[in-house]
Design a protein around this motif. Structure first.
Motif, PDB file in Angstrom:
ATOM      1  N   UNK A  86       0.907  -1.513  -0.256  1.00 46.85           N
ATOM      2  CA  UNK A  86      -0.508  -0.329   0.301  1.00 46.85           C
ATOM      3  C   UNK A  86       0.857   1.293   0.140  1.00 46.85           C
ATOM      4  N   UNK A  87       0.837   1.989  -1.033  1.00 49.24           N
ATOM      5  CA  UNK A  87       1.740   3.615  -1.299  1.00 49.24           C
ATOM      6  C   UNK A  87       0.776   4.051  -1.074  1.00 49.24           C
ATOM      7  N   UNK A  88       1.021   5.194   0.556  1.00 51.55           N
ATOM      8  CA  UNK A  88      -0.067   6.113   0.682  1.00 51.55           C
ATOM      9  C   UNK A  88       1.474   7.895   0.604  1.00 51.55           C
ATOM     10  N   UNK A  89       2.534   7.405  -0.641  1.00 52.00           N
ATOM     11  CA  UNK A  89       3.310   8.999   0.263  1.00 52.00           C
ATOM     12  C   UNK A  89       3.508   8.600  -1.719  1.00 52.00           C
ATOM     13  N   UNK A  90       3.524   9.628  -2.733  1.00 48.08           N
ATOM     14  CA  UNK A  90       3.855   9.200  -4.037  1.00 48.08           C
ATOM     15  C   UNK A  90       5.437   9.525  -4.056  1.00 48.08           C
ATOM     16  N   UNK A  91       5.590  10.199  -2.979  1.00 50.61           N
ATOM     17  CA  UNK A  91       6.847  10.617  -3.200  1.00 50.61           C
ATOM     18  C   UNK A  91       7.662   9.141  -3.335  1.00 50.61           C
ATOM     19  N   UNK A  92       7.383   8.350  -2.393  1.00 47.51           N
ATOM     20  CA  UNK A  92       8.682   7.177  -2.251  1.00 47.51           C
ATOM     21  C   UNK A  92       8.482   5.985  -3.984  1.00 47.51           C
ATOM     22  N   UNK A  93       7.675   6.221  -4.394  1.00 49.97           N
ATOM     23  CA  UNK A  93       7.530   5.524  -5.544  1.00 49.97           C
ATOM     24  C   UNK A  93       8.506   5.355  -6.810  1.00 49.97           C
ATOM     25  N   UNK A  94       9.461   6.483  -6.599  1.00 57.24           N
ATOM     26  CA  UNK A  94      10.361   6.083  -7.699  1.00 57.24           C
ATOM     27  C   UNK A  94      11.815   4.503  -6.981  1.00 57.24           C
ATOM     28  N   UNK A  95      11.716   5.174  -5.849  1.00 63.12           N
ATOM     29  CA  UNK A  95      12.461   4.495  -5.192  1.00 63.12           C
ATOM     30  C   UNK A  95      12.034   3.015  -4.868  1.00 63.12           C
ATOM     31  N   UNK A  96      10.844   2.895  -4.510  1.00 59.56           N
ATOM     32  CA  UNK A  96       9.892   1.497  -5.606  1.00 59.56           C
ATOM     33  C   UNK A  96       9.886   0.938  -6.184  1.00 59.56           C
ATOM     34  N   UNK A  97       9.446   1.415  -7.627  1.00 60.00           N
ATOM     35  CA  UNK A  97       9.943   0.826  -8.722  1.00 60.00           C
ATOM     36  C   UNK A  97      11.782   0.237  -8.729  1.00 60.00           C
ATOM     37  N   UNK A  98      12.235   1.304  -7.771  1.00 60.92           N
ATOM     38  CA  UNK A  98      14.159   1.110  -8.934  1.00 60.92           C
ATOM     39  C   UNK A  98      14.283  -0.510  -7.810  1.00 60.92           C
ATOM     40  N   UNK A  99      12.883  -0.005  -6.416  1.00 63.88           N
ATOM     41  CA  UNK A  99      13.747  -1.625  -5.559  1.00 63.88           C
ATOM     42  C   UNK A  99      13.581  -3.164  -6.522  1.00 63.88           C
ATOM     43  N   UNK A 100      11.824  -2.700  -6.998  1.00 64.62           N
ATOM     44  CA  UNK A 100      11.552  -3.896  -7.580  1.00 64.62           C
ATOM     45  C   UNK A 100      11.922  -3.936  -8.782  1.00 64.62           C
ATOM     46  N   UNK A 101      12.516  -3.317 -10.025  1.00 66.68           N
ATOM     47  CA  UNK A 101      13.882  -4.234 -10.916  1.00 66.68           C
ATOM     48  C   UNK A 101      15.316  -4.567  -9.946  1.00 66.68           C
ATOM     49  N   UNK A 102      15.696  -4.059  -9.046  1.00 67.43           N
ATOM     50  CA  UNK A 102      16.869  -5.277  -8.362  1.00 67.43           C
ATOM     51  C   UNK A 102      15.868  -6.276  -8.824  1.00 67.43           C
ATOM     52  N   UNK A 103      14.656  -6.696  -8.540  1.00 64.30           N
ATOM     53  CA  UNK A 103      14.522  -7.846  -8.128  1.00 64.30           C
ATOM     54  C   UNK A 103      13.765  -8.550  -9.194  1.00 64.30           C
ATOM     55  N   UNK A 104      13.392  -8.026  -9.856  1.00 60.55           N
ATOM     56  CA  UNK A 104      12.808  -8.826 -11.596  1.00 60.55           C
ATOM     57  C   UNK A 104      13.304  -9.989 -11.947  1.00 60.55           C
TER      58      UNK A 104
END
Length: 84
Positions: free
Chosen positions: A13-31
């Motif tokens: 659950x994403x409540x702060x849009x400011x964290x989305x870029x870091x979230x996507x980068x993190x997910x990319x590392x585990x692709x």
């Protein structure tokens, strides 16, 4: 380290849009472990709900979930296949 592959789902659950870029980068590392991803914008509540399906060792899934859960304004919960 447990190397047996498990199926897991991380609910996010994403409540702060400011964290989305870091979230996507993190997910990319585990692709390499991610089977699929579904995102649902819940505009009325101003949140995003994301589901990540993974096939990976339990410690890899747990590590990703912990990293996601430590991001500001993001909550995560993990469920593994075969759990009661």
């Amino acid at each position: 380290m447990n190397t047996e592959s498990k199926i897991g789902v991380i609910g996010i659950v994403v409540e702060k849009e400011a964290s989305v870029d870091v979230l996507n980068e993190t997910l990319h590392k585990y692709r390499e472990y991610i089977i699929g991803r579904m995102g649902i914008p819940y505009r009325e509540k101003k949140i995003n709900i994301i589901s990540i399906a993974m096939d990976a060792p339990e410690d890899v899934i747990s590590s990703l979930s912990d990293k996601i859960g430590n991001l500001p304004g993001i909550q995560s919960k993990t469920v593994y296949s075969g759990e009661n």
